[in-house]
Structure formats: C-alpha cells, structure tokens
Design an enzyme around this catalytic site. Sequence first.
Site, short mmCIF file in Angstrom:
data_model
loop_
_atom_site.label_atom_id
_atom_site.label_comp_id
_atom_site.label_asym_id
_atom_site.label_seq_id
_atom_site.Cartn_x
_atom_site.Cartn_y
_atom_site.Cartn_z
N LYS A 172 5.49 5.95 9.27
CA LYS A 172 4.85 4.76 9.07
C LYS A 172 3.88 4.58 9.75
O LYS A 172 4.75 4.30 11.11
CB LYS A 172 4.50 4.31 8.50
CG LYS A 172 3.78 3.03 7.46
CD LYS A 172 2.72 4.68 6.43
CE LYS A 172 1.56 3.60 5.61
NZ LYS A 172 1.93 4.36 4.17
N ASP A 195 -5.04 6.18 6.64
CA ASP A 195 -4.02 4.77 5.13
C ASP A 195 -5.42 3.50 5.11
O ASP A 195 -6.45 3.90 5.64
CB ASP A 195 -2.38 4.16 6.25
CG ASP A 195 -1.69 3.17 4.60
OD1 ASP A 195 -1.09 4.48 4.14
OD2 ASP A 195 -1.42 2.19 5.18
#
Length: 417
Positions: A107, A147
Amino acid sequence: MSDPSLNPYHRAQESFRRAVNTLGLDPAVYEILKQPLRFYEVAVPFVHDDGHLEVLVGYRAQHNDALGPTKGGLRFHPQVDADEVKALAMWMTVKCALLNLPYGGGKGGIRVDVEKLSERELERVSREYIRAIALVIGPDKDIPAPDVSTNPQIMAWMVDEYSRIRGENTFGLITGKPLVIGGSEGRVEATGRGLVFATSQLAHELGMDFAKTTVAVQGFGNVGSVAALFAAEMGARVVAVSDKEGGIYNPRGLDVPAVLAYKQKARSVVGFPDAEPITNAELLELPVDILFPAALENQITADNAPRIRARIVGEGANGPTTPEADRILFDHGVMVVPDVLGNAGGVTVSYFEWVQNQTRFYWTEAEVNRRLEEYMRRAMGAMHRMHERYGVPLREAAYLVAVERIAEAMAVRGWLK
Ligand code: GLU
C-alpha cells in the site's frame, strides 16, 4: 494515538498474532508478519502552478511477498501516515492470500489534499511520486492501483512516467488504468459485483435462496450502486438505498435502474418518487435479510448493533463495523462478510488486468465477470469452512485462511528456520 486498540497498525498486528496462535504455527510466522518487510518514506518535491516548490511526504509499504509480488492501492489524503499505510498493506496481504491471488500485500500514499491541487499540479505530484519509488516497484516487484482519491487518470500518468524511466512500455506496472492503455473490462464495477457474489455464496451456504432475499444498501457510490443493481439483477428485492443526503425505502422493492437514473439528474437518491424517505441510521435497522454497508467506516457500532435485524451484513466499505459491534453481531447470530473479502473484487480484477497486460491478450467483460465469480465464491467457501472448524467469526476465519497459506509459502521458501 493514545489508545493502542484504535491504532490500525496495532489492530492488524493483533489479528495476525491471534491467527498464528489459533493455527498453532511457529511463532516465527508472527515475527515476520508483524511489520512490513520493506517500508519507504520518500520526499515528493513538486512545483505549483505559481512556480513555488512544495515537498510532500509519500510512503510505500511492502508487507510480505512470500506468495508473489506485493500489490495494493495508493491513497492521496491529508491524513495519510506511516502506521495507516502499514496497516493497509497488511490488510492487502490478507485479501490477496484469501482470494488465492499470487500476490503479497502492499500500500502507498501521499499526504496531500487533492482538492487544493489543479489538474496540472496533480499530474506533477503523481509523476514525482513514481520517480521517487521507481526503483522499488515494477510488474514483478510491487504493483500499485487506485485507492482513496486516486483514479484511472492518475494511474495513466504514473504508468507513463515509469515507462519513460524504463524506456519501454510497462503496462503491467499498475492496475486500474483506463481501458485504452491496458485497463480491464469490468474493473470499475468489480468491487460491487464481487460483494454480491461473496454474499450470495454465503446465503447459499446458509440454505437461503438469494433470489428470495430482501436487501438494503447504505451508500450509492461506485460500490453500493453496483451492488444494488447487481443484487436486483440476481432476483433479490432491493428495498432501501441511501447516500450522503439520506435514504429511500419501499418494502415492495425499488426499481434500481430508475433510482440510478434519478440520482444522475438529482445528484441524490433522496426525493425518488416511488419510496418513503428514511435516514442512513434507520436504513441499517430495517427488517431485511441482507445489509450492505458500502459507505463509510464505523457505521455499525456497539450502539446500534443490537438492533440490526439482517441475517447477513456484507461489508462493501472498509471497516464499517467496529470491533465491539462485531462481537455483538456474532453473539446475535448475524453473519458478517468481512471487508477483506467483501471488497476484494477490486484487487481480484486488478489481478486479471495484470495477467492481461503480461500476456497481451485481452478478455471480454463476460470472461472477467465469470472468473471474478469463481474467485469470490471459492474464497467465501474456504473462509466459511475455517469458521465452522474453529467456531470463530468470519473475519477471524479470513485471517486463518490467509495466514495458513502465507505460512506454508514462507516455510517452503526456507524463511522460518
Ligand atoms: N485499493 C483497492 C483495495 O484496497 C484495490 C487494490 C488493487 O487493485 O491492487 O483493495
């Protein structure tokens, strides 16, 4: 953050610790999983339209790559911090392993308020970030994706920047791209569709006929609206939907395509003619079979959990149920399809996108959806079997499936001795 139980990084560590204990695994498994294998903090200098230079902070976490290259989105948000990025990377490890994708979890993000940037500034920030991390990402190393507050256009700038650095087209670097440069059919709808596939599989395993269920959906954005539409297509009666402005309810069932068309004009579902108005809080407590929280975090709390009447809660949002609410729902026999499975349709179709990029052979939307269904149903089945074997909630069962797979990979790779 003073209360460690509220820190997402500590919560993710605790979930791994519990899974390693329950499975009776070598404690070395936890020692490796309790932090990212690699974590980068980078300076992202960029020039504003007025010529002044600002240096933002960016991150990329590569949590574990025992099962394959790391994978996970990039968020642009003013509250992005190191612990959040690490926790989100750990959740991606669980999602990928649970879905049986050949990936580990990653991430990244930049601490920035995109509302304050012009289009050109956003492009420069995106390109500078890729320059900062170019050496540590790649189609066989670490594959970013969209995201919070990032989108296909940003992915396009990033893949372009990386391709320039490498001197070759590298579409497999990143997923969630526009179709014309190697994006996949069905990627945009993947999360909502995946949520319905997973939930209908659970309904089936509980002996319910999904086509005879009633459904309420909180949130009518990319995830909620697709879930509502698709649930209705599969024969369920969608009785309530909502967005930021409020909700609508019709116990006889809503015409979901008509609600979508209405929302496009009115910018909200509120005011849709053939329904009565309700609040977001009321929607959660309706007498329905299936509830999809697909909006924000912390919607089902210790406060309202005792009044939830749905048999299944399918989490489309990230973290819509608090840990206390989770326990109450479990005690009341409400089954929760946890976010790590409920919204994993996105990363699953990202995997398909990457496969298409690597093979340069592109699939039809029907092909993508058929495979998505297969992956979601299989993961649901594996999680449900763990739940029955250990008598734990589905969320914990998801960790058991994932950790068992990762531990096996680490063992055969010789990481544990
Ligand atoms: N950001 C999405 C997630 O959290 C998608 C990640 C991906 O497609 O790699 O699952």
